[in-house]
Design an enzyme around this catalytic site. Structure first.
Site, short mmCIF file in Angstrom:
data_model
loop_
_atom_site.label_atom_id
_atom_site.label_comp_id
_atom_site.label_asym_id
_atom_site.label_seq_id
_atom_site.Cartn_x
_atom_site.Cartn_y
_atom_site.Cartn_z
CD GLU A 130 -5.13 -5.97 -1.33
OE1 GLU A 130 -4.60 -4.85 -1.27
OE2 GLU A 130 -5.87 -6.42 -0.44
CB CYS B 114 -10.66 -2.80 0.30
SG CYS B 114 -10.09 -2.09 -1.26
CB CYS C 2 -8.43 -4.68 -3.86
SG CYS C 2 -7.34 -3.29 -3.50
CD GLU D 117 -1.66 4.71 4.66
OE1 GLU D 117 -1.21 5.57 5.45
OE2 GLU D 117 -2.39 3.77 5.02
CG ASN E 47 -0.42 -0.22 2.52
OD1 ASN E 47 0.61 -0.86 2.67
ND2 ASN E 47 -1.07 0.32 3.53
CB CYS F 289 -5.14 -1.42 -1.79
SG CYS F 289 -6.47 -0.71 -0.82
N1 THU Z 1 -5.25 -1.55 2.44
C1 THU Z 1 -4.68 -2.34 1.50
O1 THU Z 1 -3.54 -2.10 1.06
N2 THU Z 1 -5.39 -3.40 1.04
C2 THU Z 1 -6.65 -3.71 1.44
O2 THU Z 1 -7.32 -4.52 0.81
C3 THU Z 1 -7.19 -3.07 2.66
C4 THU Z 1 -6.59 -1.75 2.98
C5 THU Z 1 -4.50 -0.38 2.93
C6 THU Z 1 -5.04 0.93 2.47
C7 THU Z 1 -4.53 1.84 3.55
O3 THU Z 1 -3.20 2.26 3.22
C8 THU Z 1 -4.46 0.99 4.80
O4 THU Z 1 -4.53 -0.35 4.34
C9 THU Z 1 -5.59 1.24 5.79
O5 THU Z 1 -6.82 1.16 5.16
#
Ligand code: THU
Length: 134
Positions: free
Chosen positions: A55, A90, A93, A44, A42, A53
């Site tokens: 994925e 999520c 994704c 941010e 991920n 994310c």
């Molecule tokens: N996140 C992911 O990378 N993948 C997911 O499927 C769930 C959430 C990340 C996004 C964000 O940087 C952090 O987790 C908190 O939501």
């Protein structure tokens, strides 16, 4: 490549996670039908919504390198240094995966001590996809 080997690639990828706002670090490893592994973390952003994310990072890396057919993905996530028992992908994704994955595509979730496998159909039933636009 075994499910555990792929998950260990996700654990490695998670080390690159850039998550200064949530402190929730995620790693993903996507196995292409070619046998190549594409990893992602991920990433941010201070404006929050541009966050990508793990994925999707993996899928976009793969597609941008010419691979569009996939066998399975492993995902690990957790706060800080800790890998949680389970980190589900999520909804966004799942929809991105729907574009490129068959119904028998496998998701390997959990952590290296306790792997759980799911089919794509199980995690996104009744999905909307490219066949709806034919
Ligand atoms: N996140 C992911 O990378 N993948 C997911 O499927 C769930 C959430 C990340 C996004 C964000 O940087 C952090 O987790 C908190 O939501």
């Amino acid at each position: 490549m075994t499910d555990l080997e792929l998950m260990l690639c996700a654990v490695e990828a998670r080390k690159m996670s850039y998550a200064p706002y949530s402190n929730f670090h995620v790693g993903a490893a996507l196995l292409g039908k070619s046998g190549k592994v594409y990893t992602g973390c991920n990433v941010e952003n201070a404006a929050y919504t541009p966050t990508n994310c793990a994925e999707r990072t993996a899928v976009f890396k793969a597609v941008s390198e010419g691979e569009r057919a996939f066998e399975k993905i492993a995902i690990v996530g957790g706060m800080g240094e800790t890998i949680a028992d389970f980190c589900a992908p999520c909804g966004v994704c799942r929809q991105v995966l729907a574009e490129f994955c068959d119904k028998d595509f496998k998701l390997i979730l959990g952590n290296p001590d306790n792997l759980k496998t799911y089919t794509f159909e199980e995690v996104l039933p009744l999905s909307f996809g490219k066949s709806d636009l034919e």
